[in-house]
Design a protein around this motif. Structure first.
Motif, PDB file in Angstrom:
ATOM      1  N   THR A  56       0.600  -1.174   0.328  1.00 42.46           N
ATOM      2  CA  THR A  56      -0.111  -0.241  -0.196  1.00 42.46           C
ATOM      3  C   THR A  56       1.430   1.627  -0.047  1.00 42.46           C
ATOM      4  O   THR A  56       0.285   2.424  -0.955  1.00 42.46           O
ATOM      5  N   ARG A  65       4.024   2.021  -1.480  1.00 40.16           N
ATOM      6  CA  ARG A  65       4.954   1.541  -2.347  1.00 40.16           C
ATOM      7  C   ARG A  65       3.957   1.419  -3.551  1.00 40.16           C
ATOM      8  O   ARG A  65       4.777   1.629  -4.598  1.00 40.16           O
ATOM      9  N   GLY A  66       3.117   0.524  -3.631  1.00 42.49           N
ATOM     10  CA  GLY A  66       2.494   0.190  -4.614  1.00 42.49           C
ATOM     11  C   GLY A  66       2.096   0.969  -6.815  1.00 42.49           C
ATOM     12  O   GLY A  66       2.503   0.255  -7.555  1.00 42.49           O
ATOM     13  N   CYS A  67       1.865   2.264  -5.306  1.00 42.51           N
ATOM     14  CA  CYS A  67       0.508   2.704  -6.857  1.00 42.51           C
ATOM     15  C   CYS A  67       1.757   4.338  -6.828  1.00 42.51           C
ATOM     16  O   CYS A  67       0.951   5.017  -7.530  1.00 42.51           O
ATOM     17  N   ARG A  68       2.735   3.767  -6.478  1.00 43.83           N
ATOM     18  CA  ARG A  68       3.665   5.664  -6.750  1.00 43.83           C
ATOM     19  C   ARG A  68       3.759   6.152  -7.749  1.00 43.83           C
ATOM     20  O   ARG A  68       3.972   6.969  -8.037  1.00 43.83           O
ATOM     21  N   ASN A  69       4.562   5.207  -8.209  1.00 45.36           N
ATOM     22  CA  ASN A  69       5.471   5.158  -9.468  1.00 45.36           C
ATOM     23  C   ASN A  69       4.799   4.650 -11.314  1.00 45.36           C
ATOM     24  O   ASN A  69       5.516   4.285 -11.099  1.00 45.36           O
ATOM     25  N   ARG A  70       3.300   4.170 -10.827  1.00 47.83           N
ATOM     26  CA  ARG A  70       3.456   3.848 -11.813  1.00 47.83           C
ATOM     27  C   ARG A  70       2.598   4.364 -13.653  1.00 47.83           C
ATOM     28  O   ARG A  70       2.478   5.608 -12.882  1.00 47.83           O
ATOM     29  N   PRO A  71       3.090   3.595 -14.109  1.00 47.39           N
ATOM     30  CA  PRO A  71       3.084   5.230 -15.029  1.00 47.39           C
ATOM     31  C   PRO A  71       1.704   5.109 -16.293  1.00 47.39           C
ATOM     32  O   PRO A  71       0.930   3.404 -15.372  1.00 47.39           O
ATOM     33  N   ARG A  72       1.461   5.986 -16.835  1.00 47.97           N
ATOM     34  CA  ARG A  72       0.132   6.235 -17.470  1.00 47.97           C
ATOM     35  C   ARG A  72      -0.039   5.625 -18.125  1.00 47.97           C
ATOM     36  O   ARG A  72       0.344   4.047 -18.886  1.00 47.97           O
ATOM     37  N   LYS A  73      -1.577   4.860 -18.095  1.00 46.89           N
ATOM     38  CA  LYS A  73      -2.644   4.044 -19.536  1.00 46.89           C
ATOM     39  C   LYS A  73      -2.037   4.401 -20.003  1.00 46.89           C
ATOM     40  O   LYS A  73      -2.745   5.897 -20.258  1.00 46.89           O
TER      41      LYS A  73
END
Length: 149
Positions: free
Chosen positions: A7, A9-17
Protein backbone atom coordinates in the motif's frame (compact mmCIF):
# COMPACT_ATOMS: atom_id res chain seq x y z
CA UNK A 1 5.73 -9.52 1.74
CA UNK A 2 3.86 -7.16 4.04
CA UNK A 3 0.59 -5.39 3.17
CA UNK A 4 2.17 -2.08 4.29
CA UNK A 5 4.85 -2.47 1.62
CA UNK A 6 2.21 -2.91 -1.06
CA UNK A 7 0.00 0.00 0.00
CA UNK A 8 2.85 2.41 0.75
CA UNK A 9 4.78 2.02 -2.49
CA UNK A 10 2.46 0.09 -4.79
CA UNK A 11 0.99 2.88 -6.92
CA UNK A 12 3.54 5.64 -6.42
CA UNK A 13 5.42 5.43 -9.74
CA UNK A 14 2.95 3.61 -11.91
CA UNK A 15 3.16 4.70 -15.58
CA UNK A 16 0.07 6.27 -17.11
CA UNK A 17 -2.31 4.09 -19.11
CA UNK A 18 -1.65 4.57 -22.86
CA UNK A 19 -5.07 4.07 -24.42
CA UNK A 20 -5.88 3.78 -28.11
CA UNK A 21 -2.52 2.30 -29.13
CA UNK A 22 -3.63 -0.85 -30.97
CA UNK A 23 -5.45 -4.07 -30.27
CA UNK A 24 -2.45 -5.74 -28.63
CA UNK A 25 -2.26 -3.15 -25.86
CA UNK A 26 -5.57 -4.24 -24.35
CA UNK A 27 -6.87 -0.68 -24.52
CA UNK A 28 -7.09 -0.21 -28.27
CA UNK A 29 -10.02 0.50 -30.60
CA UNK A 30 -12.53 2.23 -28.30
CA UNK A 31 -9.83 3.00 -25.68
CA UNK A 32 -11.91 1.77 -22.75
CA UNK A 33 -14.84 4.08 -23.50
CA UNK A 34 -17.30 1.53 -24.86
CA UNK A 35 -19.40 1.85 -28.00
CA UNK A 36 -21.39 4.90 -29.11
CA UNK A 37 -23.11 7.40 -26.87
CA UNK A 38 -22.06 10.63 -25.25
CA UNK A 39 -19.45 8.99 -23.02
CA UNK A 40 -17.14 8.04 -25.91
CA UNK A 41 -16.35 11.67 -26.74
CA UNK A 42 -13.84 13.83 -24.89
CA UNK A 43 -16.23 16.71 -24.42
CA UNK A 44 -19.95 17.10 -23.93
CA UNK A 45 -20.16 14.72 -20.96
CA UNK A 46 -23.53 14.89 -19.16
CA UNK A 47 -23.69 16.80 -15.90
CA UNK A 48 -23.91 14.85 -12.66
CA UNK A 49 -27.13 16.73 -11.95
CA UNK A 50 -28.83 15.18 -15.00
CA UNK A 51 -31.10 12.25 -14.28
CA UNK A 52 -32.38 11.44 -17.76
CA UNK A 53 -36.07 12.22 -18.03
CA UNK A 54 -36.60 12.03 -14.28
CA UNK A 55 -37.23 15.25 -12.39
CA UNK A 56 -33.85 16.28 -10.89
CA UNK A 57 -33.38 16.06 -7.14
CA UNK A 58 -32.84 19.80 -6.64
CA UNK A 59 -36.20 20.44 -8.35
CA UNK A 60 -38.00 17.72 -6.38
CA UNK A 61 -37.01 19.11 -2.98
CA UNK A 62 -38.95 22.05 -1.51
CA UNK A 63 -37.24 25.43 -1.23
CA UNK A 64 -37.99 27.20 2.03
CA UNK A 65 -36.41 29.83 4.21
CA UNK A 66 -33.53 32.20 3.77
CA UNK A 67 -29.82 31.87 4.44
CA UNK A 68 -27.71 34.89 5.24
CA UNK A 69 -24.45 32.96 4.64
CA UNK A 70 -23.71 34.71 1.36
CA UNK A 71 -23.87 38.14 2.98
CA UNK A 72 -21.87 37.58 6.18
CA UNK A 73 -18.62 39.45 6.81
CA UNK A 74 -15.54 37.26 7.19
CA UNK A 75 -13.01 38.97 9.47
CA UNK A 76 -9.29 38.24 9.60
CA UNK A 77 -8.60 37.91 13.31
CA UNK A 78 -5.44 38.83 15.21
CA UNK A 79 -4.89 38.47 18.97
CA UNK A 80 -3.13 41.10 21.05
CA UNK A 81 -0.43 38.54 21.99
CA UNK A 82 0.53 38.35 18.29
CA UNK A 83 0.68 42.17 18.13
CA UNK A 84 2.96 42.18 21.19
CA UNK A 85 5.33 39.70 19.56
CA UNK A 86 5.39 41.28 16.08
CA UNK A 87 5.63 45.03 16.77
CA UNK A 88 7.87 47.37 18.77
CA UNK A 89 6.85 49.96 21.32
CA UNK A 90 5.20 53.00 19.69
CA UNK A 91 4.55 51.32 16.31
CA UNK A 92 1.51 52.08 14.19
CA UNK A 93 -0.36 48.84 13.45
CA UNK A 94 -2.37 48.99 10.20
CA UNK A 95 -3.79 46.20 8.03
CA UNK A 96 -0.83 46.70 5.65
CA UNK A 97 1.63 46.32 8.54
CA UNK A 98 -0.21 43.19 9.75
CA UNK A 99 -0.02 41.66 6.26
CA UNK A 100 3.69 42.51 6.00
CA UNK A 101 4.28 40.83 9.39
CA UNK A 102 2.41 37.72 8.15
CA UNK A 103 -0.37 37.95 10.74
CA UNK A 104 -3.18 38.25 8.15
CA UNK A 105 -3.54 37.03 4.58
CA UNK A 106 -4.51 40.29 2.89
CA UNK A 107 -4.50 43.96 3.82
CA UNK A 108 -7.69 44.50 1.81
CA UNK A 109 -10.22 42.52 3.90
CA UNK A 110 -11.73 43.53 7.26
CA UNK A 111 -9.57 42.91 10.36
CA UNK A 112 -10.74 42.24 13.91
CA UNK A 113 -8.45 42.45 16.93
CA UNK A 114 -9.20 39.95 19.71
CA UNK A 115 -8.06 40.10 23.33
CA UNK A 116 -6.30 36.75 23.85
CA UNK A 117 -2.89 37.12 25.52
CA UNK A 118 -1.08 40.01 27.15
CA UNK A 119 0.03 43.31 25.63
CA UNK A 120 3.04 45.12 27.12
CA UNK A 121 3.81 47.58 24.29
CA UNK A 122 2.25 50.97 23.55
CA UNK A 123 0.74 50.59 20.05
CA UNK A 124 -1.52 52.65 17.79
CA UNK A 125 -3.82 50.03 16.30
CA UNK A 126 -6.07 50.60 13.28
CA UNK A 127 -8.57 47.85 12.45
CA UNK A 128 -12.16 47.39 11.36
CA UNK A 129 -13.34 45.97 14.69
CA UNK A 130 -12.07 45.42 18.22
CA UNK A 131 -13.36 43.09 20.88
CA UNK A 132 -14.09 44.77 24.21
CA UNK A 133 -11.22 42.87 25.89
CA UNK A 134 -8.75 43.83 23.14
CA UNK A 135 -9.72 47.51 23.33
CA UNK A 136 -9.32 47.47 27.11
CA UNK A 137 -5.88 45.80 26.94
CA UNK A 138 -4.55 48.15 24.22
CA UNK A 139 -5.65 51.24 26.14
CA UNK A 140 -4.36 49.84 29.45
CA UNK A 141 -0.92 49.43 27.87
CA UNK A 142 -1.00 53.12 26.87
CA UNK A 143 -1.92 52.59 23.23
CA UNK A 144 -4.72 53.92 21.04
CA UNK A 145 -7.40 52.23 18.97
CA UNK A 146 -8.81 53.58 15.72
CA UNK A 147 -11.77 51.83 14.14
CA UNK A 148 -11.73 52.11 10.34
CA UNK A 149 -14.46 51.19 7.87
Amino acid sequence: MMISDVTARGCRNRPRKRVGRGIGSGNGKTAGRGHKGMGQHGSNFPSHLREGGQMPLFRRLPKRGFSNAGFRTEYQVVNVAALDAAFKDGDRVTPAALAAAGLIRSAVGPVKILGDGELTRRLIVEATRFSATAARKIEAAGGQIKATD
